[in-house]
Design a protein around this motif. Structure first.
Motif, PDB file in Angstrom:
ATOM      1  N   LEU A 201       0.807  -1.220   0.000  1.00  0.00           N
ATOM      2  CA  LEU A 201       0.000   0.000   0.000  1.00  0.00           C
ATOM      3  C   LEU A 201       0.844   1.276   0.000  1.00  0.00           C
ATOM      4  N   PRO A 202       1.888   1.393   0.834  1.00  0.00           N
ATOM      5  CA  PRO A 202       2.732   2.594   0.718  1.00  0.00           C
ATOM      6  C   PRO A 202       3.385   2.746  -0.650  1.00  0.00           C
ATOM      7  N   LEU A 203       3.781   1.634  -1.301  1.00  0.00           N
ATOM      8  CA  LEU A 203       4.331   1.733  -2.659  1.00  0.00           C
ATOM      9  C   LEU A 203       3.280   2.255  -3.629  1.00  0.00           C
ATOM     10  N   ALA A 204       2.059   1.728  -3.528  1.00  0.00           N
ATOM     11  CA  ALA A 204       0.988   2.186  -4.421  1.00  0.00           C
ATOM     12  C   ALA A 204       0.678   3.657  -4.182  1.00  0.00           C
ATOM     13  N   LEU A 205       0.667   4.081  -2.925  1.00  0.00           N
ATOM     14  CA  LEU A 205       0.377   5.478  -2.606  1.00  0.00           C
ATOM     15  C   LEU A 205       1.493   6.400  -3.079  1.00  0.00           C
TER      16      LEU A 205
ATOM     17  N   ALA B 173      -3.191 -10.426  13.563  1.00  0.00           N
ATOM     18  CA  ALA B 173      -3.799 -11.712  13.892  1.00  0.00           C
ATOM     19  C   ALA B 173      -4.664 -12.250  12.759  1.00  0.00           C
ATOM     20  N   LYS B 174      -5.057 -11.385  11.830  1.00  0.00           N
ATOM     21  CA  LYS B 174      -5.913 -11.833  10.735  1.00  0.00           C
ATOM     22  C   LYS B 174      -5.068 -12.438   9.619  1.00  0.00           C
ATOM     23  N   PRO B 175      -5.612 -13.418   8.885  1.00  0.00           N
ATOM     24  CA  PRO B 175      -4.885 -13.990   7.748  1.00  0.00           C
ATOM     25  C   PRO B 175      -4.563 -12.909   6.710  1.00  0.00           C
ATOM     26  N   LEU B 176      -3.453 -13.079   6.031  1.00  0.00           N
ATOM     27  CA  LEU B 176      -2.999 -12.081   5.061  1.00  0.00           C
ATOM     28  C   LEU B 176      -4.051 -11.847   3.978  1.00  0.00           C
ATOM     29  N   ALA B 177      -4.670 -12.903   3.483  1.00  0.00           N
ATOM     30  CA  ALA B 177      -5.673 -12.748   2.429  1.00  0.00           C
ATOM     31  C   ALA B 177      -6.822 -11.859   2.892  1.00  0.00           C
ATOM     32  N   GLU B 178      -7.219 -12.001   4.147  1.00  0.00           N
ATOM     33  CA  GLU B 178      -8.301 -11.172   4.693  1.00  0.00           C
ATOM     34  C   GLU B 178      -7.860  -9.724   4.828  1.00  0.00           C
ATOM     35  N   ARG B 179      -6.620  -9.508   5.222  1.00  0.00           N
ATOM     36  CA  ARG B 179      -6.112  -8.139   5.373  1.00  0.00           C
ATOM     37  C   ARG B 179      -6.029  -7.411   4.039  1.00  0.00           C
ATOM     38  N   ARG B 180      -5.918  -8.170   2.933  1.00  0.00           N
ATOM     39  CA  ARG B 180      -5.774  -7.556   1.621  1.00  0.00           C
ATOM     40  C   ARG B 180      -7.107  -7.424   0.880  1.00  0.00           C
ATOM     41  N   MET B 181      -8.198  -7.811   1.512  1.00  0.00           N
ATOM     42  CA  MET B 181      -9.498  -7.710   0.862  1.00  0.00           C
ATOM     43  C   MET B 181     -10.004  -6.268   0.855  1.00  0.00           C
ATOM     44  N   PRO B 182     -10.659  -5.839  -0.224  1.00  0.00           N
ATOM     45  CA  PRO B 182     -11.310  -4.520  -0.207  1.00  0.00           C
ATOM     46  C   PRO B 182     -12.368  -4.462   0.897  1.00  0.00           C
TER      47      PRO B 182
ATOM     48  N   ALA C 255     -16.362  -0.886  -1.979  1.00  0.00           N
ATOM     49  CA  ALA C 255     -15.276  -1.359  -1.109  1.00  0.00           C
ATOM     50  C   ALA C 255     -13.949  -1.143  -1.814  1.00  0.00           C
ATOM     51  N   GLN C 256     -12.912  -0.897  -1.045  1.00  0.00           N
ATOM     52  CA  GLN C 256     -11.587  -0.615  -1.590  1.00  0.00           C
ATOM     53  C   GLN C 256     -10.538  -1.058  -0.584  1.00  0.00           C
ATOM     54  N   ARG C 257      -9.290  -0.936  -0.957  1.00  0.00           N
ATOM     55  CA  ARG C 257      -8.210  -1.199   0.008  1.00  0.00           C
ATOM     56  C   ARG C 257      -8.193  -0.067   1.027  1.00  0.00           C
ATOM     57  N   VAL C 258      -8.003  -0.451   2.286  1.00  0.00           N
ATOM     58  CA  VAL C 258      -7.990   0.516   3.379  1.00  0.00           C
ATOM     59  C   VAL C 258      -6.761   0.258   4.262  1.00  0.00           C
TER      60      VAL C 258
ATOM     61  N   ALA D 200      -8.128   4.363  -3.680  1.00  0.00           N
ATOM     62  CA  ALA D 200      -9.182   4.015  -4.642  1.00  0.00           C
ATOM     63  C   ALA D 200      -8.732   4.270  -6.075  1.00  0.00           C
ATOM     64  N   ARG D 201      -7.855   5.261  -6.267  1.00  0.00           N
ATOM     65  CA  ARG D 201      -7.309   5.509  -7.614  1.00  0.00           C
ATOM     66  C   ARG D 201      -6.257   4.473  -7.971  1.00  0.00           C
ATOM     67  N   ALA D 202      -5.460   4.076  -6.994  1.00  0.00           N
ATOM     68  CA  ALA D 202      -4.288   3.244  -7.277  1.00  0.00           C
ATOM     69  C   ALA D 202      -4.620   1.766  -7.427  1.00  0.00           C
ATOM     70  N   LEU D 203      -5.663   1.301  -6.734  1.00  0.00           N
ATOM     71  CA  LEU D 203      -5.951  -0.137  -6.685  1.00  0.00           C
ATOM     72  C   LEU D 203      -7.433  -0.369  -6.967  1.00  0.00           C
TER      73      LEU D 203
END
Length: 466
Positions: A197-201, A363-372, A333-336, A273-276
């Motif tokens: 996310l910081p790279l995309a931003l 504590a959350k699975p990586l896939a869940e953390r990356r969901m919009p 929904a978007q990346r947050v 929202a623009r980047a991803l």
């Protein structure tokens, strides 16, 4: 952990390294603040990768170790053993530790290739920390480790490192007043949002998040594991939590800062929202979202008796969301950020707010953390943080949290975001879900703090909670 994989062990370290460290790590690892499996004994270790960054036979050895810690399962006896969390360790070895490194002691090795040497957490030591920055500066490759640098950004030599001691879940080293290297401790394979996310931003030109200057990854069994991120250090910055408590102690309000924080959050959301990619959440997706919230409420109510009287009213926050979706309402929904609170925000001496630590809830699975997600999830996290700050004040501060909440939402709308208060059903659902999580967390880890989320639960279970 759903991302756990069985890796082919790679090693540029001497054979028997882990066996010689095993008895020491069993005592030392569970005492670290970033160790996730507290309360369960470590039953053993398995090596994922080991790489010498400085030779083990030298006066100062430096071993980069990825190790999986196996523990007694949480489930009932007879349940299959979980694969165990993987941890990143940087272990230094010396014949003897100088007094300044006493707090970093892991132990004295008695067997194996390191016998006779003293092992310690190398991040406390200047020379090993310098090795990491130099490897990023030169884009080094060592075994399965890959050190990367963004573009042609200059990384000067001679920056004096110092370990930050306030962190809970990771470790960070500051170099001079120029860079900060955040090293993840509990790691999983895959794209980590703390780098993604910081790279995309940065590539979107968003100034609200320090742009990555470099990073460290491991390539193992055809997958990439993000191990650390180097970013500019915001010199003289104060995190939002400390600043809020300082203003509370002086009897000052925090309205202007809360409004500015709202603007910063909206700018980050707009850039993400623009980047991803974004997605539209219809009835099916919202029903699934609400069902997850109901399930978490029921789990928390089973574990915390004090929550049970409020559970029926709290449940209506989630069923109302599902009912609205059934009527045809949709949400974007978007990346947050994923774990937004006052402690994840930095205010520079010039007054500029930045958002940091995009790892999400570890504590959350990586896939869940990356969901919009609906952006209001981040908003709810910050609103709850104002509550926590108000309850942490040495003297009562009536109305402080409420004024901050209102100012934050106003600032969010001013910067182009939708005012969260115009979507009260989603806002109430997300804030209720967060408060329920807090009740369970505090009951398990900090019972003295349980009154804070319970006060929010009482408010959110009222007929007009917002």
């Amino acid at each position: 952990m759903s991302e756990a994989v069985t890796s082919t062990v790679t090693s540029t370290s001497p054979p028997g390294l882990l066996a010689s460290l095993d008895p020491l790590l069993r005592e030392w690892l569970p005492r670290q603040r970033w160790f996730a499996g507290k309360g369960r004994p470590v039953t053993g270790f398995s090596l994922v990768a080991a790489t010498d960054l400085l030779p083990s036979e030298a006066r100062l050895g430096l071993h980069h170790v990825l190790v999986r810690a196996h523990q007694q399962p949480v489930a009932a006896p007879g349940a299959p053993e979980e694969p165990g969390d993987c941890y990143q360790l940087l272990i230094g070895t010396r014949e003897a530790l100088p007094p300044r490194l006493a707090p970093a002691l892991i132990g004295h090795v008695t067997e194996g290739p390191l016998a006779g040497r003293t092992a310690y957490d190398a991040l406390h030591d200047t020379r090993p920390a310098e090795v990491l920055l130099e490897a990023i500066r030169t884009r080094a490759r060592v075994g399965g480790l890959r050190f990367e640098r963004e573009g042609e950004r200059e990384i000067r030599t001679g920056l004096v490192p110092r370990l930050m001691t306030a962190e809970q879940s990771n470790s960070s080293v500051v170099y001079g007043d120029t860079f900060i290297l955040k090293l993840l401790r509990r790691i999983v394979p895959g794209v980590n949002p703390d780098l993604e996310l910081p790279l995309a931003l940065a590539r979107e030109g968003c100034p609200r998040v320090p742009a990555p200057a470099g990073w460290l990854v491991a390539d193992l069994s055809g997958r990439t594991w993000v191990l650390g991120v180097l970013q500019p250090f915001v010199q003289g910055a104060t995190d939002g939590w400390d600043l809020a408590l300082r203003e509370l102690a002086k009897g000052e309000d925090f309205v202007a800062e809360a409004r500015a924080l709202g603007r910063a959050t909206a700018e980050v959301h707009t850039a993400l929202a623009r980047a991803l990619p974004t997605v539209t959440l219809g009835h099916g997706q919202i029903r699934q979202l609400a069902d997850g919230m109901i399930e978490r409420l029921e789990e928390a109510a089973r574990a915390v008796p004090l929550l049970r009287p409020y559970a029926p009213a709290l449940r209506t926050a989630f069923t109302a969301l599902g009912d609205l979706a059934a009527e045809g309402r949709t949400w974007t929904a978007q990346r947050v950020h994923g774990d937004l609170h006052l402690g994840q925000c930095l205010r520079s001496p010039s007054g500029q707010w930045s958002l940091i630590d995009f790892e999400g809830e570890p504590a959350k699975p990586l896939a869940e953390r990356r969901m919009p997600q609906p952006p209001v999830r981040d908003v709810a996290g910050m609103l709850r943080s104002f509550d926590y700050a108000a309850h942490s004040a040495s003297a009562p501060a009536p109305g402080w949290a409420e004024s901050c909440r209102a100012a934050y939402c106003t600032g969010y709308a001013e910067a182009g975001g939708q005012d969260p208060r115009t979507d009260p059903v989603m806002l109430r659902a997300c804030e209720t879900d967060k408060a329920v999580y807090e009740v369970l967390y505090e009951a398990r880890h900090r019972p003295d703090w349980l009154t804070v989320p319970l006060a929010a639960v009482r408010r959110l279970s009222a007929p007009d909670p917002l």
